[in-house]
Design a protein around this motif. Sequence first.
Motif, PDB file in Angstrom:
ATOM      1  N   SER A 133      38.545  38.986  28.285  1.00 42.12           N
ATOM      2  CA  SER A 133      37.581  39.539  29.226  1.00 42.12           C
ATOM      3  C   SER A 133      37.548  38.703  30.498  1.00 42.12           C
ATOM      4  CB  SER A 133      36.187  39.570  28.584  1.00 42.12           C
ATOM      5  OG  SER A 133      35.200  39.883  29.539  1.00 42.12           O
ATOM      6  N   SER A 134      37.520  39.397  31.624  1.00 44.26           N
ATOM      7  CA  SER A 134      37.409  38.727  32.914  1.00 44.26           C
ATOM      8  C   SER A 134      36.272  39.365  33.691  1.00 44.26           C
ATOM      9  CB  SER A 134      38.710  38.844  33.704  1.00 44.26           C
ATOM     10  OG  SER A 134      38.530  38.355  35.022  1.00 44.26           O
ATOM     11  N   ARG A 135      35.364  38.520  34.231  1.00 48.73           N
ATOM     12  CA  ARG A 135      34.222  39.063  34.981  1.00 48.73           C
ATOM     13  C   ARG A 135      34.251  38.630  36.444  1.00 48.73           C
ATOM     14  NH1 ARG A 135      28.590  38.676  31.864  1.00 48.73           N
ATOM     15  NH2 ARG A 135      29.123  36.502  31.443  1.00 48.73           N
ATOM     16  N   LYS A 136      35.418  38.314  36.951  1.00 47.29           N
ATOM     17  CA  LYS A 136      35.520  37.861  38.337  1.00 47.29           C
ATOM     18  C   LYS A 136      35.109  38.953  39.315  1.00 47.29           C
ATOM     19  CE  LYS A 136      39.127  34.437  37.470  1.00 47.29           C
ATOM     20  NZ  LYS A 136      40.520  34.017  37.757  1.00 47.29           N
ATOM     21  N   ALA A 137      35.333  40.192  38.964  1.00 50.14           N
ATOM     22  CA  ALA A 137      35.062  41.305  39.882  1.00 50.14           C
ATOM     23  C   ALA A 137      33.751  42.017  39.555  1.00 50.14           C
ATOM     24  CB  ALA A 137      36.218  42.293  39.852  1.00 50.14           C
ATOM     25  N   GLY A 138      32.847  41.343  38.840  1.00 51.65           N
ATOM     26  CA  GLY A 138      31.571  41.960  38.484  1.00 51.65           C
ATOM     27  C   GLY A 138      31.598  42.459  37.059  1.00 51.65           C
ATOM     28  N   SER A 139      31.822  43.760  36.868  1.00 50.85           N
ATOM     29  CA  SER A 139      31.898  44.316  35.517  1.00 50.85           C
ATOM     30  C   SER A 139      33.122  43.756  34.805  1.00 50.85           C
ATOM     31  CB  SER A 139      31.986  45.844  35.575  1.00 50.85           C
ATOM     32  OG  SER A 139      30.839  46.373  36.205  1.00 50.85           O
TER      33      SER A 139
END
Length: 499
Positions: free
Chosen positions: A221-227
């Motif tokens: 999971s990556s949340r760098k862009a918000g969602s």
Amino acid sequence: MVNAEELANELRERINSHFEWLLVRSNGGTFPMRRDEIEVSAHAEKTLLSILDDTGTGVSRILSLSNDSDTNGISLEVSGQFGGSVETIRFVPRTPAIELSRNVEFARLEYANSIATALLEIFPTYRLTRLALNAENGRLAQIFFRSPRSADVAAVTDVTATMIHEAVMTSAMLWFEKLQLRKRPVGEVWIVGEQKQSRNLRKLVGLLTERVAARFRIFESSRKAGSPKLQELKRAELRTLWREKPKKIMLPAETRATKTAEQIMSLSPEKTDIIFSKQGETVRFLGLPFARVRTIAGQEKAWFGIDGNHRQLIENSWSELAELVSELETYRSPGTPNKRHEFYRASPEAWLESILRQNIKKLDANLILSPIYNQFRTSADKIDLLAIRRDGRLVIVELKTSPDRETVFQAADYWRKIEIQRRRGELARIKAFGDMQILDKPSLVYVAAPALSFHRDFGYFAQALRREVELWRFELREDWRAEIKVLTRRDYPPSLTNL
């Protein structure tokens, strides 16, 4: 200009908006109170504040009122009723524990829903059927989907982003077994984690048998862009794990005890040892650190004490150090007069490790301890003991003194890291065992603990490991502090019938 009564009414309205407040004084002191313990009144063009705090009931004159934007509270400039020094105090709204709990639960569920949405973006033909937090502690979200063919799939994610990957893996495995008891058994479990967690999970799954590993899919999971955005990680094969670049083992320039460290150890030579690191020396009493020696600008400096209560060792404080060692002799011993004493109860695994460090043959007569093993103890990925058998086979020794569900997978992670070091020749480079030749065979793992300190699921997790991870269980006598004695030992080959 606001008159006294208007100011009093405004403050009363603000105070009544919350049931509990925290009074913060300008000197940093705090005091919790209810709104009915705060009295505001107006007399003779003065707005007065009466509060009950730890100094008793005090009356102050309110000079001004403003909003405290940092805490969403109230900031008041006050003085004594008859003048005197001016002080700024703040009232910070307190959230009741039950409301905090609900807020935490809501935030975790909100994050779990965002993970479910991200999974549906990858599998648009699936539909979400259920989402909840696990009943044990609410740290894991359990999400259920149904495929177009009506097959149920489950997903799990750490909604706190704080769990170690071994804990997530053990939870996922036990949950999978539980899901097999449903009328509609779940075929596989998806595990979602943030970058470090998911990549460590991928490596751990690579150490499981094919049958067990096939039950799980890992998503990063990556949340760098918000969602959150998810990507599935390809399952690691055992052979691909050896491509990882090994961490270079950096040894201290000096591994001889300083004069000061030797003097400290002379107070109890049979029960003290030294751990060397790049920062200096740590002197331990049966595994419990109680003194540190550092060489600064060519001069030896030492500090002593336990649990952060450190004092510098100077000529006049040697008697205090001797008194501390005397207390350790009394209370950190098998015959302590008080088994509830902090010296007896502190760092039991380090105590067990210190005993075996002095004589590893108490565990296995064929073992030789690495003379520089403590460098592994001070590394980021520390193991308890690193040894070698007389035939040259490496042995990783993991020690426990209380039941720990993650023990097996922690030991497997250590095995993988040591195997990378062995295969890349890093252990030979630093001469971890002097001139002894390390056998070109996978390391063994010995897990040693008092007989009653093995977690009830130890065997289940041990049998999930690949055959290459040869793990042995050493059960010790419960009174190991008095005498190390191995009661039983056994290995754990994979059992396909059980898993």
